[in-house]
Design an enzyme around this catalytic site. Structure first.
Site, mmCIF file in Angstrom:
data_model
loop_
_atom_site.group_PDB
_atom_site.id
_atom_site.type_symbol
_atom_site.label_atom_id
_atom_site.label_comp_id
_atom_site.label_asym_id
_atom_site.label_seq_id
_atom_site.Cartn_x
_atom_site.Cartn_y
_atom_site.Cartn_z
ATOM 1 N N HIS A 67 -76.337 46.178 -51.466
ATOM 2 C CA HIS A 67 -76.689 46.475 -50.066
ATOM 3 C C HIS A 67 -78.171 46.229 -49.822
ATOM 4 C CE1 HIS A 67 -72.748 48.232 -50.100
ATOM 5 N NE2 HIS A 67 -72.820 48.400 -48.808
ATOM 6 N N PRO A 68 -78.494 45.538 -48.730
ATOM 7 C CA PRO A 68 -79.912 45.335 -48.390
ATOM 8 C C PRO A 68 -80.528 46.655 -47.918
ATOM 9 C CG PRO A 68 -78.544 44.584 -46.585
ATOM 10 C CD PRO A 68 -77.598 44.990 -47.685
ATOM 11 N N GLN A 85 -77.017 42.625 -40.091
ATOM 12 C CA GLN A 85 -77.971 42.415 -39.000
ATOM 13 C C GLN A 85 -77.536 43.219 -37.783
ATOM 14 O OE1 GLN A 85 -80.940 40.577 -38.947
ATOM 15 N NE2 GLN A 85 -81.173 41.461 -36.895
ATOM 16 N N ARG A 86 -76.239 43.136 -37.458
ATOM 17 C CA ARG A 86 -75.712 43.848 -36.285
ATOM 18 C C ARG A 86 -75.836 45.352 -36.464
ATOM 19 N NH1 ARG A 86 -71.552 40.229 -36.090
ATOM 20 N NH2 ARG A 86 -70.172 41.521 -37.352
ATOM 21 N N GLU A 87 -75.468 45.808 -37.647
ATOM 22 C CA GLU A 87 -75.495 47.251 -37.905
ATOM 23 C C GLU A 87 -76.924 47.793 -37.888
ATOM 24 O OE1 GLU A 87 -73.519 46.714 -41.552
ATOM 25 O OE2 GLU A 87 -71.525 46.772 -40.666
ATOM 26 N N GLN A 88 -77.826 47.062 -38.517
ATOM 27 C CA GLN A 88 -79.199 47.565 -38.574
ATOM 28 C C GLN A 88 -79.852 47.522 -37.195
ATOM 29 O OE1 GLN A 88 -81.744 47.083 -41.848
ATOM 30 N NE2 GLN A 88 -80.141 46.498 -43.301
ATOM 31 N N VAL A 120 -78.048 53.979 -49.027
ATOM 32 C CA VAL A 120 -77.038 53.326 -48.196
ATOM 33 C C VAL A 120 -76.465 54.339 -47.212
ATOM 34 C CG1 VAL A 120 -74.801 52.157 -48.163
ATOM 35 C CG2 VAL A 120 -76.430 51.659 -49.986
ATOM 36 N N LEU A 121 -76.393 53.891 -45.977
ATOM 37 C CA LEU A 121 -75.856 54.766 -44.913
ATOM 38 C C LEU A 121 -75.249 53.865 -43.857
ATOM 39 C CD1 LEU A 121 -77.742 57.466 -42.983
ATOM 40 C CD2 LEU A 121 -77.848 55.165 -42.135
ATOM 41 N N ALA A 123 -75.234 52.526 -40.847
ATOM 42 C CA ALA A 123 -76.300 52.527 -39.833
ATOM 43 C C ALA A 123 -75.723 52.567 -38.421
ATOM 44 C CB ALA A 123 -77.180 51.287 -40.010
HETATM 45 N N1 LIG Z 1 -78.844 50.136 -47.170
HETATM 46 C C1 LIG Z 1 -77.949 50.187 -46.156
HETATM 47 O O1 LIG Z 1 -77.450 51.245 -45.795
HETATM 48 N N2 LIG Z 1 -77.640 49.000 -45.549
HETATM 49 C C2 LIG Z 1 -76.787 48.952 -44.485
HETATM 50 N N3 LIG Z 1 -76.121 49.934 -43.882
HETATM 51 C C3 LIG Z 1 -75.374 49.386 -42.850
HETATM 52 O O2 LIG Z 1 -74.654 49.977 -42.076
HETATM 53 N N4 LIG Z 1 -75.569 48.039 -42.834
HETATM 54 C C4 LIG Z 1 -76.457 47.721 -43.827
HETATM 55 O O3 LIG Z 1 -76.943 46.618 -44.131
#
Ligand SMILES: NC(=O)NC1=NC(=O)NC1=O
Length: 173
Positions: A67-68, A85-88, A120-121, A123
């Site tokens: 995960h980025p 991209q969309r989620e962030q 990670v969450l 977003a």
């Molecule tokens: N580290 C993350 O939580 N990354 C991300 N969460 C998302 O919902 N999209 C992501 O790229």
């Protein structure tokens, strides 16, 4: 897309469509394909989750490492997957001020140093204040508990992405 179409996909089509349900882990879609036919969105989601749950801890941590970072380098460089991209951006992470971005980067670095995988969450379900709050809160969690929480977020992201693909209503999952 309806379940008849999904169940009639060959391996390549299925991985093309579902390969990024779990971020950058097409192997999971490749494994889930052999479980077809699927009765619906929840059945698909159940198979994705079961694959993750059956992995050894090293594999589960590997999924998290795919995960980025939230508002990290990849976002700055524009190299995120379309879904990320969309989620962030929906969490307002593309329009952070320099101060906020620095704060998030520092917390992400501390989190990664402590747990060995990125924070990670899902977003899409949060706004930027909640991201910072959650990160600060989870930073102090026991590692075993945090691994479970982080995998839960991976599954939430996957469920939302499946709902997008199947045209379902995420709230009704
Ligand atoms: N580290 C993350 O939580 N990354 C991300 N969460 C998302 O919902 N999209 C992501 O790229």
């Amino acid at each position: 897309m309806d379940m008849e179409q999904v169940n009639s996909m060959d391996f390549g089509e299925f991985v093309d469509v579902f390969g990024n349900v779990i971020e950058r882990c097409p192997l999971i879609a490749a494994a889930v394909w052999s479980q077809r036919p699927f009765s619906g969105l929840e059945d698909l989601e159940k198979h994705f989750s079961a694959f993750i749950d059956a992995l050894p801890q090293s594999g589960q941590e590997g999924i998290l490492r795919c995960h980025p970072d939230l508002a990290g380098r990849e976002l700055q460089r524009g190299t995120l997957t379309a879904e990320s991209q969309r989620e962030q951006s929906s969490a307002g992470l593309t329009s952070l001020g320099a101060e906020e971005r620095l704060q998030l980067a520092e917390l992400n670095a501390r989190y990664r140093a402590r747990f060995g995988f990125p924070f990670v969450l899902a977003a899409r379900l949060r706004d930027r204040d909640a991201v910072l709050r959650e990160l600060a809160r989870r930073l102090h969690r026991p590692p075993a508990q945090e691994l479970r929480t982080a995998l839960g977020e991976v599954k939430k992201i996957g469920r939302l992405r499946l709902a997008d693909l199947l045209g379902g209503d995420p709230a009704r999952l």
